[in-house]
Write a protein that holds these residues in place. Structure first.
Motif, PDB file in Angstrom:
ATOM      1  N   GLN A  19       0.840  -1.203   0.000  1.00  0.00           N
ATOM      2  CA  GLN A  19       0.000   0.000   0.000  1.00  0.00           C
ATOM      3  C   GLN A  19       0.875   1.253   0.000  1.00  0.00           C
ATOM      4  O   GLN A  19       0.598   2.217  -0.717  1.00  0.00           O
ATOM      5  N   GLY A  20       1.931   1.231   0.801  1.00  0.00           N
ATOM      6  CA  GLY A  20       2.852   2.365   0.869  1.00  0.00           C
ATOM      7  C   GLY A  20       3.541   2.636  -0.448  1.00  0.00           C
ATOM      8  O   GLY A  20       3.748   3.789  -0.826  1.00  0.00           O
ATOM      9  N   MET A  21       3.892   1.577  -1.143  1.00  0.00           N
ATOM     10  CA  MET A  21       4.524   1.750  -2.462  1.00  0.00           C
ATOM     11  C   MET A  21       3.567   2.438  -3.424  1.00  0.00           C
ATOM     12  O   MET A  21       3.954   3.359  -4.134  1.00  0.00           O
ATOM     13  N   LYS A  22       2.318   2.003  -3.422  1.00  0.00           N
ATOM     14  CA  LYS A  22       1.345   2.597  -4.353  1.00  0.00           C
ATOM     15  C   LYS A  22       0.907   3.996  -3.929  1.00  0.00           C
ATOM     16  O   LYS A  22       0.748   4.880  -4.764  1.00  0.00           O
ATOM     17  N   GLN A  23       0.704   4.206  -2.621  1.00  0.00           N
ATOM     18  CA  GLN A  23       0.157   5.474  -2.155  1.00  0.00           C
ATOM     19  C   GLN A  23       1.195   6.568  -1.941  1.00  0.00           C
ATOM     20  O   GLN A  23       0.876   7.748  -2.069  1.00  0.00           O
ATOM     21  N   GLU A  24       2.422   6.207  -1.607  1.00  0.00           N
ATOM     22  CA  GLU A  24       3.439   7.210  -1.276  1.00  0.00           C
ATOM     23  C   GLU A  24       4.661   7.184  -2.199  1.00  0.00           C
ATOM     24  O   GLU A  24       5.093   8.220  -2.673  1.00  0.00           O
ATOM     25  N   VAL A  25       5.208   6.004  -2.433  1.00  0.00           N
ATOM     26  CA  VAL A  25       6.429   5.912  -3.243  1.00  0.00           C
ATOM     27  C   VAL A  25       6.129   6.175  -4.716  1.00  0.00           C
ATOM     28  O   VAL A  25       6.906   6.855  -5.390  1.00  0.00           O
ATOM     29  N   ALA A 150      13.351   5.145   0.694  1.00  0.00           N
ATOM     30  CA  ALA A 150      13.239   4.358   1.925  1.00  0.00           C
ATOM     31  C   ALA A 150      12.578   5.185   3.026  1.00  0.00           C
ATOM     32  O   ALA A 150      11.751   4.670   3.786  1.00  0.00           O
ATOM     33  N   LYS A 151      12.927   6.449   3.104  1.00  0.00           N
ATOM     34  CA  LYS A 151      12.356   7.329   4.131  1.00  0.00           C
ATOM     35  C   LYS A 151      10.852   7.534   3.892  1.00  0.00           C
ATOM     36  O   LYS A 151      10.059   7.527   4.847  1.00  0.00           O
ATOM     37  N   VAL A 152      10.463   7.696   2.626  1.00  0.00           N
ATOM     38  CA  VAL A 152       9.040   7.854   2.286  1.00  0.00           C
ATOM     39  C   VAL A 152       8.262   6.612   2.737  1.00  0.00           C
ATOM     40  O   VAL A 152       7.212   6.720   3.366  1.00  0.00           O
ATOM     41  N   LEU A 153       8.800   5.436   2.424  1.00  0.00           N
ATOM     42  CA  LEU A 153       8.116   4.190   2.797  1.00  0.00           C
ATOM     43  C   LEU A 153       8.139   3.997   4.309  1.00  0.00           C
ATOM     44  O   LEU A 153       7.127   3.594   4.911  1.00  0.00           O
ATOM     45  N   LYS A 158       5.081   3.727   9.515  1.00  0.00           N
ATOM     46  CA  LYS A 158       4.937   4.124  10.924  1.00  0.00           C
ATOM     47  C   LYS A 158       3.542   4.669  11.234  1.00  0.00           C
ATOM     48  O   LYS A 158       3.212   4.883  12.394  1.00  0.00           O
ATOM     49  N   LYS A 159       2.736   4.905  10.201  1.00  0.00           N
ATOM     50  CA  LYS A 159       1.387   5.446  10.426  1.00  0.00           C
ATOM     51  C   LYS A 159       0.507   4.437  11.112  1.00  0.00           C
ATOM     52  O   LYS A 159       0.542   3.265  10.893  1.00  0.00           O
TER      53      LYS A 159
END
Length: 159
Positions: A19-25, A150-153, A158-159
């Protein structure tokens, strides 16, 4: 929610990472692709006025630099990890052209083009007909800044 065992915990972490890859990265990476397109594709050739006006210059969406045409997919998924691929799925501007993705033609140029989509005859003599590999440029720039990715993910996780 507490996980009952290690396998459930692993699955939950993998799900959140995807989810983090799709939504943030992915949105972060689209900016890199957009800059690579400007640098490698658009800056090397300016079309003559009245012959061709790029979609983004006309205020029309759907062109190579349109972030809606940059998609991310989970690839090579395994029990312990996955890969993430970013593609540019822009189609030709002309309805008469073969409806294939533009990226291979732009990246490989007229001589190396695969499929039916080609520039006009003799295009290989001009800058727009030569290979303009914005995909490798994107990948290279992302590798240089992998700590930022890496920092973005990490922030998302951590959310």
């Amino acid at each position: 929610m507490a996980n009952k065992n290690f396998d459930e915990l692993r699955k939950a972490i993998m799900k959140k990472a995807k989810q983090g890859m799709k939504q943030e990265v992915l949105p972060f990476s689209k900016d890199y692709m957009s800059r690579a397109i400007d640098k490698i594709v658009y800056s090397v050739w300016q079309p003559p006025e009245r012959k061709y006006i790029r979609r983004h210059e006309r205020g029309v969406s759907g062109g190579l630099n349109d972030e809606n045409n940059m998609i991310g997919n989970i690839v090579r998924e395994s029990k312990t990890g996955f890969g993430f691929s970013i593609e540019n799925i822009t189609m030709p501007n002309s309805p008469d052209a073969p409806q294939e993705y533009l990226a291979p033609l732009i990246v490989l140029g007229q001589v190396g083009a695969i499929g039916e989509l080609k520039y006009r005859e003799g295009a290989e003599r001009y800058p727009y007909g030569k290979p303009r590999d914005f995909l490798t440029e994107t990948a290279n720039e992302l590798k240089k800044d992998k700590h930022k990715i890496a920092k973005v993910l990490e922030t998302y996780m951590k959310k």
